[in-house]
Write an enzyme that holds these catalytic residues in place. Structure first.
Site, PDB file in Angstrom:
ATOM      1  N   GLU A   1      27.699 -18.265  -1.709  1.00 41.83           N
ATOM      2  CA  GLU A   1      28.878 -17.389  -1.768  1.00 41.83           C
ATOM      3  C   GLU A   1      29.541 -17.179  -0.402  1.00 41.83           C
ATOM      4  O   GLU A   1      29.948 -16.062  -0.077  1.00 41.83           O
ATOM      5  CB  GLU A   1      28.482 -16.010  -2.334  1.00 41.83           C
ATOM      6  CG  GLU A   1      27.912 -16.071  -3.731  1.00 41.83           C
ATOM      7  CD  GLU A   1      27.395 -14.729  -4.224  1.00 41.83           C
ATOM      8  OE1 GLU A   1      27.652 -14.397  -5.380  1.00 41.83           O
ATOM      9  OE2 GLU A   1      26.708 -14.015  -3.454  1.00 41.83           O
TER      10      GLU A   1
HETATM   11  C1  TNX Z   1      24.617 -13.369  -6.683  1.00 43.97           C
HETATM   12  S1  TNX Z   1      22.545 -15.368  -6.541  1.00 43.97           S
HETATM   13  C2  TNX Z   1      24.109 -13.464  -5.391  1.00 43.97           C
HETATM   14  C3  TNX Z   1      23.526 -12.270  -4.759  1.00 43.97           C
HETATM   15  C4  TNX Z   1      23.629 -11.060  -5.630  1.00 43.97           C
HETATM   16  C5  TNX Z   1      23.313 -11.442  -7.053  1.00 43.97           C
HETATM   17  C6  TNX Z   1      23.277 -10.280  -7.994  1.00 43.97           C
HETATM   18  C7  TNX Z   1      23.106 -15.565  -5.163  1.00 43.97           C
HETATM   19  C8  TNX Z   1      22.682 -16.764  -4.482  1.00 43.97           C
HETATM   20  N1  TNX Z   1      23.960 -14.646  -4.720  1.00 43.97           N
HETATM   21  O1  TNX Z   1      24.139 -12.050  -3.519  1.00 43.97           O
HETATM   22  O2  TNX Z   1      22.739 -10.109  -5.158  1.00 43.97           O
HETATM   23  O3  TNX Z   1      24.287 -12.347  -7.501  1.00 43.97           O
HETATM   24  O4  TNX Z   1      22.831 -10.663  -9.255  1.00 43.97           O
END
Ligand code: TNX
Length: 527
Positions: free
Chosen positions: A338
């Site tokens: 992300e």
């Molecule tokens: C996505 S999964 C994220 C996290 C959040 C999570 C909450 C991932 C690699 N990144 O930063 O905490 O969703 O479900």
């Protein structure tokens, strides 16, 4: 006369008798090993119809004595001593074990080849766990533990003798990597909580704890060359409460505690996004050269390291060097997820360069599936959480993947819309949905040969204390353990849910605050 009035005393009487029976009757002697509820389900179980009793004078004989194997014996003795009140010595001399003994051996293990495989043979006279390595003996001990009454988990002296049904269990796991992740950044959890979590993993033969040690909301591991990361960057958590961090000594204590239970710690430093805690601690890591404010919300995707500055790579090199020196496991996780505030043309060279840094410090790279956009180094693993496209990109580069699909494996997802904790952006994951999938068929075209294993992550935006951790983790965790260990052909929800139900008593004895899912036929007494 009102018929209800007439019936009630009878019902009360019957209920009373049942309660007295439950409380006072001695448990039946177990004689059918195939009826035991073992999770994960072993490869094979055969019964011989008798039982072994732990007696005064039962000792643990360790054969092929490595220090590690002896420690497995000590671990087993520590379970048995308080509940029996017996001495239970761990004997490493080559004496012939007398009747009544428990033997742990890595000698004559021809039939057992996998490092974590074991053979558990129970006769009326003795118990023998044969393994190729101490890790397998430890797994055999976990099976033995589940053959003992649930009440042993209270760690208090029991009135009745410990009896175990006789027969043979042979076992070994399908996947080498069977883990869970704990996000200690969004909310911080202290050393004792992490140890308790490790204990849960070990009980179900899981062997990796991935610690998400840094994110926008907090930096949780002491880095001596960049001290503000923790003194400033670790001070808060989601919601604005007091944060915290592990000193290097405390981290080492966690690593060693895990190692004694054959659990490897995989530490994660998330980058280039999810870095606000670092960006707030050191101005020079920011694109504009100005430190950000600390952040206690739950948005994602707004932070990025300055990928064009040499200071950033000096910083990463220092962090990875210190972390690698503290971490005996082969992997360092570098996040990579992300990174919405990093341009794609900056992200790719950044991930390439950081992989080199990890390799230069003698470790292999694990990262979230977005890393597949870069050039994967030999040994780099992509942890698939969201994108099948990224999974295919990774496999196309010859890399292996770790399966953590959010829709099935995220421990922070709510069970259903009434769950008091958790998120639901990926799915609601009831206990059956967490169990009824197969990593090797989940993504078309990607099979078992491409997969190192499974990991269930617990993100902690909504989870603030141990009780809440337990509520999200149980009863889903044993299901993930079984997916990682037991062949898909041997897994079936209708059969599993009955075994899982029997573990309710164990959860209660361990004082685990679990979600009493309506889909699981818990025994009435456990409710
Ligand atoms: C996505 S999964 C994220 C996290 C959040 C999570 C909450 C991932 C690699 N990144 O930063 O905490 O969703 O479900």
């Amino acid at each position: 006369m009102n018929p209800i009035k007439k019936i009630r005393p009878i019902v009360t009487l019957i209920a009373g008798i049942m309660i007295i029976k439950l409380a006072s009757c001695t448990p039946e002697t177990p004689t059918d090993l195939t009826k035991e509820s073992i999770i994960p389900k072993p490869v094979s179980v055969t019964a011989t119809g008798e039982s072994f009793t732990v007696k005064e004078g039962t000792d643990i004989y360790v054969q092929g004595s490595t220090e590690e194997l002896k420690q497995v014996g000590v671990y087993l003795a520590a379970i048995l001593k308080p509940v029996t009140g017996f001495e239970i010595d761990v004997i490493t001399e080559s004496d012939i074990p007398p009747s009544g003994s428990i033997i742990l051996t890595v000698q004559g293990a021809e039939g057992v080849t996998a490092t974590e495989g074991y053979k558990l043979e129970i006769t009326k006279k003795q118990i023998t766990i044969t393994a190729a390595a101490p890790a397998g003996a430890f797994m055999g001990v976990q099976t033995l533990r589940q053959l003992l009454p649930a009440a042993i988990e209270k760690g208090k002296k029991l009135e009745e003798p410990l009896k175990i049904a006789t027969g043979t269990i042979t076992d070994n796991p399908v996947y080498a990597y069977r883990g869970a992740m704990l996000d200690v950044s969004r909310h911080f959890f202290g050393v004792e909580d992490v140890k308790r979590f490790i204990g849960f993993l070990a009980a179900y033969k899981m062997n990796v704890l991935h610690l998400h040690l840094s994110d926008d909301q907090g930096w949780r591991i002491e880095i001596k060359s960049w001290p503000n990361l923790t003194t400033h960057g670790g001070s808060l958590e989601v919601g604005g409460g007091e944060g915290g961090f592990y000193t290097q000594e405390q981290y080492t204590d966690i690593v060693n505690y895990a190692k004694d239970r054959f659990v490897t710690i995989v530490p994660e430093i998330d980058m280039p996004g999810h870095t606000n805690a670092a960006l707030s601690s050191y101005a020079e890591l920011n694109i504009g050269g100005k430190a950000t404010e600390l952040y206690t919300g739950t948005e994602v995707g707004f932070s990025t390291l300055n990928t064009k500055s040499e200071v950033t790579y000096k910083f990463i090199d220092d962090v990875i060097r210190e972390l690698a020196a503290l971490t005996p496991g082969e992997y360092i996780h570098i996040g990579g997820d992300e990174s919405h505030s990093t341009k794609k043309e900056d992200y790719i060279p950044f991930m390439n360069r950081v992989q080199d840094i990890v390799v230069a410090h003698g470790k292999k790279v694990l990262a979230w599936d977005e890393i597949a956009l870069s050039t994967l180094k030999p040994g780099t693993i992509a942890q698939v959480w969201a994108s099948e496209k990224n999974a295919a990109l990774a496999v196309g580069q010859g890399a292996k993947i770790l399966m953590s699909p959010a829709k099935r494996a995220y421990l922070d997802m709510q069970y259903d819309k009434d769950s008091p904790l958790g998120l639901h952006w990926a799915a609601y994951i009831e206990v059956d949905a967490g169990y009824t999938w197969d990593p090797a068929t989940y993504i078309p075209g990607i099979g078992q040969e491409n997969i190192i294993g499974i990991e269930a992550p617990l993100w902690s935006e909504t989870v603030t204390n141990m009780e809440q951790i337990e509520f999200m983790v149980f009863p889903r965790l044993p299901g993930y353990a079984e997916i990682g260990w037991t062949a898909a052909a041997d897994r079936n929800w209708e059969e599993y849910k009955v075994r899982l139900a029997k573990h309710g008593e164990r959860f209660s004895a361990m004082d685990i605050y679990y979600y009493p899912s309506k889909l699981v036929p818990w025994p009435v007494a456990a409710e």
